[in-house]
Scaffold this active site. Structure first.
Site, PDB file in Angstrom:
ATOM      1  N   ALA A 184      41.504  29.040  26.692  1.00  0.00           N
ATOM      2  CA  ALA A 184      41.632  29.818  25.465  1.00  0.00           C
ATOM      3  C   ALA A 184      42.990  30.512  25.436  1.00  0.00           C
ATOM      4  O   ALA A 184      43.371  31.201  26.391  1.00  0.00           O
ATOM      5  CB  ALA A 184      40.517  30.859  25.380  1.00  0.00           C
ATOM      6  N   LYS A 196      43.626  44.152  36.462  1.00  0.00           N
ATOM      7  CA  LYS A 196      43.486  45.453  37.135  1.00  0.00           C
ATOM      8  C   LYS A 196      43.258  46.595  36.157  1.00  0.00           C
ATOM      9  O   LYS A 196      42.518  47.525  36.437  1.00  0.00           O
ATOM     10  CB  LYS A 196      44.688  45.748  38.022  1.00  0.00           C
ATOM     11  CG  LYS A 196      46.002  45.633  37.302  1.00  0.00           C
ATOM     12  CD  LYS A 196      47.179  45.592  38.268  1.00  0.00           C
ATOM     13  CE  LYS A 196      48.454  45.265  37.499  1.00  0.00           C
ATOM     14  NZ  LYS A 196      48.531  43.861  37.061  1.00  0.00           N
ATOM     15  N   GLU A 213      39.935  39.134  43.591  1.00  0.00           N
ATOM     16  CA  GLU A 213      40.896  39.205  44.705  1.00  0.00           C
ATOM     17  C   GLU A 213      42.324  39.372  44.204  1.00  0.00           C
ATOM     18  O   GLU A 213      43.164  40.004  44.857  1.00  0.00           O
ATOM     19  CB  GLU A 213      40.776  37.949  45.578  1.00  0.00           C
ATOM     20  CG  GLU A 213      41.628  37.930  46.815  1.00  0.00           C
ATOM     21  CD  GLU A 213      41.243  38.987  47.843  1.00  0.00           C
ATOM     22  OE1 GLU A 213      41.893  40.035  47.816  1.00  0.00           O
ATOM     23  OE2 GLU A 213      40.309  38.767  48.623  1.00  0.00           O
ATOM     24  N   ILE A 242      47.826  38.722  48.259  1.00  0.00           N
ATOM     25  CA  ILE A 242      47.356  39.234  49.551  1.00  0.00           C
ATOM     26  C   ILE A 242      45.843  39.364  49.552  1.00  0.00           C
ATOM     27  O   ILE A 242      45.282  40.048  48.713  1.00  0.00           O
ATOM     28  CB  ILE A 242      47.964  40.613  49.866  1.00  0.00           C
ATOM     29  CG1 ILE A 242      49.482  40.561  49.754  1.00  0.00           C
ATOM     30  CG2 ILE A 242      47.527  41.098  51.232  1.00  0.00           C
ATOM     31  CD1 ILE A 242      50.131  41.923  49.914  1.00  0.00           C
ATOM     32  N   GLY A 269      64.384  39.496  35.793  1.00  0.00           N
ATOM     33  CA  GLY A 269      62.969  39.224  35.561  1.00  0.00           C
ATOM     34  C   GLY A 269      62.031  39.929  36.535  1.00  0.00           C
ATOM     35  O   GLY A 269      60.832  39.695  36.519  1.00  0.00           O
ATOM     36  N   GLU A 315      59.997  44.483  33.653  1.00  0.00           N
ATOM     37  CA  GLU A 315      59.775  44.182  32.237  1.00  0.00           C
ATOM     38  C   GLU A 315      60.785  44.947  31.379  1.00  0.00           C
ATOM     39  O   GLU A 315      61.385  45.929  31.815  1.00  0.00           O
ATOM     40  CB  GLU A 315      58.367  44.635  31.830  1.00  0.00           C
ATOM     41  CG  GLU A 315      57.298  44.209  32.794  1.00  0.00           C
ATOM     42  CD  GLU A 315      56.336  43.201  32.178  1.00  0.00           C
ATOM     43  OE1 GLU A 315      56.457  42.939  30.968  1.00  0.00           O
ATOM     44  OE2 GLU A 315      55.496  42.683  32.917  1.00  0.00           O
ATOM     45  N   LYS A 319      45.681  49.901  40.756  1.00  0.00           N
ATOM     46  CA  LYS A 319      45.347  49.208  42.006  1.00  0.00           C
ATOM     47  C   LYS A 319      44.769  50.188  43.030  1.00  0.00           C
ATOM     48  O   LYS A 319      43.848  49.857  43.775  1.00  0.00           O
ATOM     49  CB  LYS A 319      46.586  48.511  42.554  1.00  0.00           C
ATOM     50  CG  LYS A 319      47.027  47.352  41.662  1.00  0.00           C
ATOM     51  CD  LYS A 319      48.432  46.885  41.996  1.00  0.00           C
ATOM     52  CE  LYS A 319      48.846  45.707  41.134  1.00  0.00           C
ATOM     53  NZ  LYS A 319      50.300  45.418  41.273  1.00  0.00           N
ATOM     54  N   GLY A 343      53.768  37.291  40.944  1.00  0.00           N
ATOM     55  CA  GLY A 343      54.239  35.917  40.818  1.00  0.00           C
ATOM     56  C   GLY A 343      53.103  35.039  40.342  1.00  0.00           C
ATOM     57  O   GLY A 343      51.970  35.171  40.813  1.00  0.00           O
TER      58      GLY A 343
END
Lengths: 438, 438
Positions: B46, B106, B130, B137, B188, B191, B206, B308
């Site tokens: 979607a 998050k 995760e 990680i 990059g 932002e 987090k 990433g």
């Protein structure tokens, strides 16, 4: 307090880990019950001698020498006896009587793991062993579950605390192996018979366990190439330091690709040169660390205490809570996946970089001969450093040659070193060390 | 190939993570099927605009703008859209229609986690996340499962790659914040609107997720104390370096004990001084690391890529395999434990060490006045360094005072600094930084 279902927990072994597990289970029982959704009732502790002195006070009425009876009716059996038999027999009995089992027994898993996993698979039980690979460091679940969607390319682990302690002190203090070992034994960091640690047997068992998880392949212990650290001396340490390296005993588990697109794996334990900037270089003392390179995740590192009674007990109790949750929730276990079963290549097929240190006769043409021999042997030279050995100390006609190679095949390298040794221009092969961690 | 049961996988979102997940699912489908024990059939993706340009080529026929229809009948729903709505609505629909869900969101978890977990609990589904806490990680399973038998005392995490990249470059290059930020934006790493990163909002989300797992407690996002790094300048970096520290943006989750034996927790995000010998100090660039101190396990560290697309996709796919295994195996999910629900204390109650840098009028009695004010404020001095500020640059009658404190209560410290600022002897409060990682 919530009224939970009671699960009967049997503990086999009350050594340094077992006694801590028993103590923490009793101390934090309510908290663990909340997390597990079940009351974990320690129903007994099987020991060899109920009157032996213990590190931690345990209730005498829990101790028994009758492990077999204790196992009957247990929901969770924790095996912390060590050794192959009777640990194997007891665990199979526990599995077949419907218990989930938790073990920290790396020797047993590395030799009889597939038998235990198959037995568990058949009855829908589960074998938990977070404590078997790197003490308190959570590495089993990350490899088995978190990285299940990725492809592990390489693991480089410092998985033996004793050897890391010895090598770290040799590096820091410029001390000799035998002196540090004696000290480590006096301090309790090394056993009276240090063979399992310093010859790499312990690390090889852990390497087999990690490689098996990472590559979904059964790894017979005898397929793990193993070298220890007893030949590492002060001069090798000094030379490594000078060149920007540190020597670490590494467990290397690697996925290899052949030219035809086929895949195989290599599992090996040996002392290797590691660049001082590599994260593994800063793992000091008796600590462990596992460096994982995965296709998508990139580089990961897991660091912590590799041994110790209470530290290892943490990993065991995490498994006990997982086992309890699963026991309550039902459903079959995750099972061990050995579906890839990639071929395991012998050490001769492995390629790494090498550092070769030679004492050569210091006369014209020697470097040309050495370079020619390497080239004939398909070993490509990356760096060369030649120094005249101090004339006061030794024969003035001797020079030291430190050769860093590009990646070479182990068999080619070792044949070439043999040729060099017999060539007449090389007085002594001082050391041949692999370089890991590019 | 084994004939596995087919599981229908729906993907919501095809940004940098989503497109990698789709690509890896298709590329490694057979291998993942072997591990999961089920064929993972990607039934649709979607997106907002089926014609938008993508980083990775995706089959046009899988793209749809109709997320709601896609969710119906899916066994596993992967949410990688980000944002609160409609992600929340879609995940609740997926859960209620019997799917297991995987999310890296998050912001959603930190604000509506309990709602999602409760919904999943009711129908026996599971929420996997995760990828939400520290990118690639593996930290969720270690905290939830591996450490389930232990008691976490403190977590110190570098959980935002952008700010670590900026602080690391400021430290290495002696550059100013604004210059490095501009460069990071061009490359990059940051932002166009860097607020979420540099003001600590991302790290706070987090921190809430990690603390909730570690302490089995619901953590409202507004209970997380949050400070960003925009006030960190070159002079603070230089001073930190000179004193043997590095400045890192830390997420600190801590279990506190009051005198009566009661327990509470503190969750906070701020730039702090970290000793250069601490393992967190050597986390460079955009990498993340989570340092965990547990009662039994001792010190553990988890290190890797914090962001990433492909790295995060690894964590997402690990969750997809876990979800598939559970879907096949049956049994209810593990469920989120918030049974401890410890009270969360405001920042004023927290104790840490501090480093206070003041410009003071360089005349007799000033140090005595400052020391007396600190003492009156219940702030105990550990170290003092006074230097005369170069007379060429500034008023010769000014000195710089760097005061390291013992552990002090945040409220006492901040009141005392206010008193000092108004005392007449202090020309300027240059900086007040907490010191973490003893």
């Amino acid at each position: 307090m919530t009224d939970y279902r009671r699960l009967r927990v049997a503990l086999l072994g009350a050594g340094s880990v077992g006694s801590q597990v028993a103590s923490l289970l009793r101390q934090h029982g309510d908290e663990l019950a909340d997390r597990a959704g079940a009351t974990l009732e320690l129903v007994g502790i099987a020991v060899r001698d109920v009157n032996a002195p213990r590190e931690v006070d345990l209730p005498q009425e829990l101790l028994t020498t009758d492990a077999k009876t204790l196992i009957v009716g247990a929901d969770i059996v924790i095996e912390l006896m060590g050794g192959i038999e009777p640990a194997r027999e007891y665990l199979l009995e526990a599995i077949n009587s419907g218990a989930d089992v938790v073990t920290a027994n790396k020797a047993l898993l590395a030799t009889h793991g597939p038998e235990l996993f198959a037995a568990a698979d058949q009855v829908g039980a589960q074998v938990y062993y977070e404590a078997a690979a790197a003490g308190a460091i959570p590495i089993i679940r990350p490899l088995r579950d978190s990285l299940a969607g990725d492809r592990v390319q390489r693991i480089m682990g410092i998985v033996n605390g004793t050897t890391n302690y010895i090598l770290d002190r040799m590096d820091k203090e410029g001390a000799e192996f035998a002196d540090v070992l004696a000290d480590a034994q006096a301090l309790g960091y090394a056993e009276a018979d240090p063979t399992a640690d310093v010859e790499g047997y312990d690390a090889a068992q852990k390497a087999a366990i990690l490689a098996s998880l990472a590559f979904h392949t059964t790894i017979p212990l005898e397929s793990v190439h193993r070298e220890g650290i007893t030949q590492i001396d002060k001069s090798m340490m000094d030379a490594a330091r000078k060149a920007g390296y540190v020597i670490k005993l590494l467990a290397v588990c690697e996925r290899l690709n052949d030219d035809a697109g086929g895949e195989s794996i290599s599992v090996r334990v040996y002392p290797a040169l590691v660049d001082r900037e590599h994260p593994l270089a800063s793992v000091h003392g008796a600590n462990n660390a596992v460096f994982v390179q995965a296709e998508a995740a990139g580089n990961l590192m897991f660091y912590g205490a590799g041994a110790g009674g209470v530290q290892t007990a943490s990993a065991v109790l995490g498994d006990v809570v997982s086992a309890a949750r699963r026991h309550i929730a039902g459903g079959v276990g995750v099972g061990e996946s050995t579906l890839a079963n990639l071929p395991i290549v012998p050490i001769g097929h492995v390629t790494t970089r090498y550092q070769i240190t030679l004492e050569v006769n210091d006369r014209p043409g020697v470097l040309a001969t050495v370079a020619g021999t390497l080239s004939d042997g398909k070993v490509s030279i990356a760096t060369v450093e030649q120094t005249v050995i101090d004339a006061d100390d030794t024969d003035a006609a001797t020079a030291r040659l430190v050769i860093g190679t590009h990646k070479a095949r182990e068999q080619d390298l070792s044949d070439t070193v043999d040729t060099l040794a017999a060539s007449g221009v090389v007085a002594r092969v001082v050391s041949v060390l692999r370089v890991e961690g590019d």
